[in-house]
Write a protein that holds these residues in place. Structure first.
Motif, PDB file in Angstrom:
ATOM      1  N   ALA A   1      -3.600 -13.519  -4.318  1.00 28.03           N
ATOM      2  CA  ALA A   1      -3.837 -12.521  -3.275  1.00 28.03           C
ATOM      3  C   ALA A   1      -2.622 -11.601  -3.126  1.00 28.03           C
ATOM      4  O   ALA A   1      -2.780 -10.389  -2.990  1.00 28.03           O
ATOM      5  N   THR A   2      -1.422 -12.156  -3.169  1.00 28.39           N
ATOM      6  CA  THR A   2      -0.225 -11.318  -3.049  1.00 28.39           C
ATOM      7  C   THR A   2      -0.146 -10.351  -4.229  1.00 28.39           C
ATOM      8  O   THR A   2       0.165  -9.168  -4.048  1.00 28.39           O
ATOM      9  N   GLY A   3      -0.436 -10.827  -5.418  1.00 30.35           N
ATOM     10  CA  GLY A   3      -0.405  -9.962  -6.594  1.00 30.35           C
ATOM     11  C   GLY A   3      -1.425  -8.846  -6.499  1.00 30.35           C
ATOM     12  O   GLY A   3      -1.129  -7.680  -6.770  1.00 30.35           O
ATOM     13  N   LYS A   4      -2.643  -9.187  -6.090  1.00 31.51           N
ATOM     14  CA  LYS A   4      -3.685  -8.167  -5.977  1.00 31.51           C
ATOM     15  C   LYS A   4      -3.375  -7.169  -4.864  1.00 31.51           C
ATOM     16  O   LYS A   4      -3.672  -5.979  -5.002  1.00 31.51           O
ATOM     17  N   ALA A   5      -2.753  -7.632  -3.765  1.00 31.91           N
ATOM     18  CA  ALA A   5      -2.375  -6.715  -2.689  1.00 31.91           C
ATOM     19  C   ALA A   5      -1.395  -5.659  -3.201  1.00 31.91           C
ATOM     20  O   ALA A   5      -1.433  -4.499  -2.772  1.00 31.91           O
ATOM     21  N   LEU A   6      -0.532  -6.049  -4.124  1.00 34.74           N
ATOM     22  CA  LEU A   6       0.443  -5.112  -4.687  1.00 34.74           C
ATOM     23  C   LEU A   6      -0.129  -4.312  -5.851  1.00 34.74           C
ATOM     24  O   LEU A   6       0.123  -3.110  -5.963  1.00 34.74           O
ATOM     25  N   LEU A   7      -0.910  -4.951  -6.711  1.00 38.13           N
ATOM     26  CA  LEU A   7      -1.519  -4.227  -7.831  1.00 38.13           C
ATOM     27  C   LEU A   7      -2.448  -3.122  -7.349  1.00 38.13           C
ATOM     28  O   LEU A   7      -2.590  -2.093  -8.013  1.00 38.13           O
ATOM     29  N   ALA A   8      -3.074  -3.305  -6.208  1.00 35.95           N
ATOM     30  CA  ALA A   8      -3.994  -2.303  -5.663  1.00 35.95           C
ATOM     31  C   ALA A   8      -3.301  -0.971  -5.398  1.00 35.95           C
ATOM     32  O   ALA A   8      -3.966   0.059  -5.288  1.00 35.95           O
ATOM     33  N   HIS A   9      -1.972  -0.981  -5.316  1.00 31.28           N
ATOM     34  CA  HIS A   9      -1.214   0.244  -5.026  1.00 31.28           C
ATOM     35  C   HIS A   9      -0.442   0.756  -6.235  1.00 31.28           C
ATOM     36  O   HIS A   9       0.352   1.689  -6.108  1.00 31.28           O
ATOM     37  N   ARG A  10      -0.640   0.163  -7.371  1.00 31.09           N
ATOM     38  CA  ARG A  10       0.033   0.607  -8.596  1.00 31.09           C
ATOM     39  C   ARG A  10      -0.524   1.945  -9.058  1.00 31.09           C
ATOM     40  O   ARG A  10      -1.686   2.252  -8.848  1.00 31.09           O
ATOM     41  N   THR A  11       0.306   2.698  -9.747  1.00 30.98           N
ATOM     42  CA  THR A  11      -0.155   3.931 -10.369  1.00 30.98           C
ATOM     43  C   THR A  11      -1.077   3.562 -11.534  1.00 30.98           C
ATOM     44  O   THR A  11      -0.985   2.448 -12.069  1.00 30.98           O
TER      45      THR A  11
ATOM     46  N   LEU B   1      -9.656  -4.383  -6.821  1.00 28.38           N
ATOM     47  CA  LEU B   1      -8.455  -3.700  -6.325  1.00 28.38           C
ATOM     48  C   LEU B   1      -8.816  -2.485  -5.482  1.00 28.38           C
ATOM     49  O   LEU B   1      -8.123  -2.181  -4.503  1.00 28.38           O
ATOM     50  N   VAL B   2      -9.896  -1.795  -5.814  1.00 25.31           N
ATOM     51  CA  VAL B   2     -10.370  -0.676  -4.983  1.00 25.31           C
ATOM     52  C   VAL B   2     -10.780  -1.195  -3.605  1.00 25.31           C
ATOM     53  O   VAL B   2     -10.413  -0.624  -2.578  1.00 25.31           O
ATOM     54  N   ARG B   3     -11.526  -2.307  -3.567  1.00 32.23           N
ATOM     55  CA  ARG B   3     -11.912  -2.919  -2.284  1.00 32.23           C
ATOM     56  C   ARG B   3     -10.675  -3.373  -1.505  1.00 32.23           C
ATOM     57  O   ARG B   3     -10.593  -3.196  -0.288  1.00 32.23           O
ATOM     58  N   THR B   4      -9.721  -3.941  -2.211  1.00 29.91           N
ATOM     59  CA  THR B   4      -8.485  -4.417  -1.578  1.00 29.91           C
ATOM     60  C   THR B   4      -7.752  -3.272  -0.903  1.00 29.91           C
ATOM     61  O   THR B   4      -7.350  -3.373   0.263  1.00 29.91           O
ATOM     62  N   ARG B   5      -7.597  -2.196  -1.622  1.00 28.62           N
ATOM     63  CA  ARG B   5      -6.867  -1.041  -1.059  1.00 28.62           C
ATOM     64  C   ARG B   5      -7.611  -0.460   0.143  1.00 28.62           C
ATOM     65  O   ARG B   5      -7.000  -0.117   1.150  1.00 28.62           O
ATOM     66  N   ALA B   6      -8.932  -0.377   0.044  1.00 27.35           N
ATOM     67  CA  ALA B   6      -9.730   0.195   1.138  1.00 27.35           C
ATOM     68  C   ALA B   6      -9.655  -0.633   2.416  1.00 27.35           C
ATOM     69  O   ALA B   6      -9.561  -0.084   3.510  1.00 27.35           O
ATOM     70  N   ARG B   7      -9.681  -1.956   2.299  1.00 28.46           N
ATOM     71  CA  ARG B   7      -9.683  -2.782   3.512  1.00 28.46           C
ATOM     72  C   ARG B   7      -8.279  -3.135   3.986  1.00 28.46           C
ATOM     73  O   ARG B   7      -8.111  -3.625   5.093  1.00 28.46           O
ATOM     74  N   GLY B   8      -7.262  -2.955   3.129  1.00 27.39           N
ATOM     75  CA  GLY B   8      -5.881  -3.201   3.537  1.00 27.39           C
ATOM     76  C   GLY B   8      -5.375  -4.604   3.274  1.00 27.39           C
ATOM     77  O   GLY B   8      -4.241  -4.931   3.604  1.00 27.39           O
ATOM     78  N   TYR B   9      -6.178  -5.439   2.653  1.00 24.21           N
ATOM     79  CA  TYR B   9      -5.745  -6.797   2.322  1.00 24.21           C
ATOM     80  C   TYR B   9      -6.511  -7.299   1.101  1.00 24.21           C
ATOM     81  O   TYR B   9      -7.585  -6.817   0.782  1.00 24.21           O
ATOM     82  N   ALA B  10      -5.916  -8.287   0.437  1.00 21.83           N
ATOM     83  CA  ALA B  10      -6.504  -8.879  -0.764  1.00 21.83           C
ATOM     84  C   ALA B  10      -6.964 -10.293  -0.463  1.00 21.83           C
ATOM     85  O   ALA B  10      -6.407 -10.965   0.412  1.00 21.83           O
ATOM     86  N   VAL B  11      -7.962 -10.732  -1.217  1.00 17.52           N
ATOM     87  CA  VAL B  11      -8.463 -12.100  -1.090  1.00 17.52           C
ATOM     88  C   VAL B  11      -8.472 -12.736  -2.473  1.00 17.52           C
ATOM     89  O   VAL B  11      -8.880 -12.115  -3.455  1.00 17.52           O
ATOM     90  N   ASN B  12      -7.979 -13.933  -2.544  1.00 18.28           N
ATOM     91  CA  ASN B  12      -8.037 -14.762  -3.748  1.00 18.28           C
ATOM     92  C   ASN B  12      -8.928 -15.935  -3.378  1.00 18.28           C
ATOM     93  O   ASN B  12      -8.583 -16.712  -2.502  1.00 18.28           O
TER      94      ASN B  12
ATOM     95  N   VAL C   1     -12.251  -9.844 -16.432  1.00 15.63           N
ATOM     96  CA  VAL C   1     -12.825  -8.604 -16.943  1.00 15.63           C
ATOM     97  C   VAL C   1     -12.118  -7.442 -16.236  1.00 15.63           C
ATOM     98  O   VAL C   1     -12.192  -7.337 -15.003  1.00 15.63           O
ATOM     99  N   PRO C   2     -11.406  -6.585 -16.985  1.00 17.39           N
ATOM    100  CA  PRO C   2     -10.647  -5.503 -16.348  1.00 17.39           C
ATOM    101  C   PRO C   2     -11.456  -4.649 -15.368  1.00 17.39           C
ATOM    102  O   PRO C   2     -10.980  -4.340 -14.271  1.00 17.39           O
ATOM    103  N   ARG C   3     -12.673  -4.289 -15.706  1.00 11.87           N
ATOM    104  CA  ARG C   3     -13.502  -3.465 -14.831  1.00 11.87           C
ATOM    105  C   ARG C   3     -13.748  -4.164 -13.490  1.00 11.87           C
ATOM    106  O   ARG C   3     -13.695  -3.535 -12.426  1.00 11.87           O
ATOM    107  N   LEU C   4     -13.977  -5.470 -13.514  1.00 16.72           N
ATOM    108  CA  LEU C   4     -14.208  -6.220 -12.277  1.00 16.72           C
ATOM    109  C   LEU C   4     -12.935  -6.327 -11.442  1.00 16.72           C
ATOM    110  O   LEU C   4     -12.978  -6.249 -10.210  1.00 16.72           O
ATOM    111  N   LEU C   5     -11.803  -6.499 -12.110  1.00 14.77           N
ATOM    112  CA  LEU C   5     -10.540  -6.531 -11.372  1.00 14.77           C
ATOM    113  C   LEU C   5     -10.275  -5.174 -10.718  1.00 14.77           C
ATOM    114  O   LEU C   5      -9.884  -5.107  -9.552  1.00 14.77           O
TER     115      LEU C   5
END
Length: 151
Positions: free
Chosen positions: A39-49, A79-90, A71-75
């Motif tokens: 979850a911490t990784g996805k919270a940060l990856l969601a903001h990567r360039t 990450l789009v959902r993570t960025r939109a809601r402001g938090y990540a879930v693992n 699957v990259p497309r699913l990740l």
């Protein structure tokens, strides 16, 4: 609770706090896990360039559990959902029976600044309610951002 940063394609746990009745999990301060399944990784990856995210995806998405997104497309969708809601879930993506909710913290005063770290609450999947935990995790991340912005 974890405090983590991303280093390349890995989450690096800077600190881990546990309670007396905490679920036993494999993470440890100084330890690493693939960022795409924490979850911490996805919270940060969601903001990567896009180039930064492409570099991570180019290294491959290693499976750790049956629920790890590989699957990259699913990740990218996650990450789009993570960025939109402001938090990540693992949800059992790094360790079976263990799930987490994480939110990013910036190092500057602006909420639009790139995140430098993430905080999470991690526990047994059977007892974790992301909808209940997320507001607290997001508040902790904002408080950390505020502290990091202080001169």
């Amino acid at each position: 609770m974890h405090l983590a940063v991303v280093d390349g394609a890995d989450t690096v746990f800077l600190e881990k706090l546990t309670g007396r009745c905490s679920t036993r999990i494999t993470s440890r301060a100084g330890g690493r896990l693939p960022a795409h399944c924490t979850a911490t990784g996805k919270a940060l990856l969601a903001h990567r360039t896009p180039p930064g995210l492409a570099a991570v995806l180019g290294l491959g998405l290693r499976r750790r559990t049956p629920r790890t997104i590989v699957v990259p497309r699913l990740l990218l969708q996650d990450l789009v959902r993570t960025r939109a809601r402001g938090y990540a879930v693992n949800w059992e993506e790094a360790e079976v029976g263990v799930s987490a909710v994480a939110a990013p913290s910036t190092g500057r005063g602006s909420a639009r600044a790139a995140p430098v770290a993430a905080v999470s609450v991690t526990g047994a999947t059977r007892g974790l309610r992301p909808d209940h935990v997320a507001p607290v995790v997001c508040a902790a991340a904002r408080a950390l951002s505020h502290e990091l912005a202080r001169p």
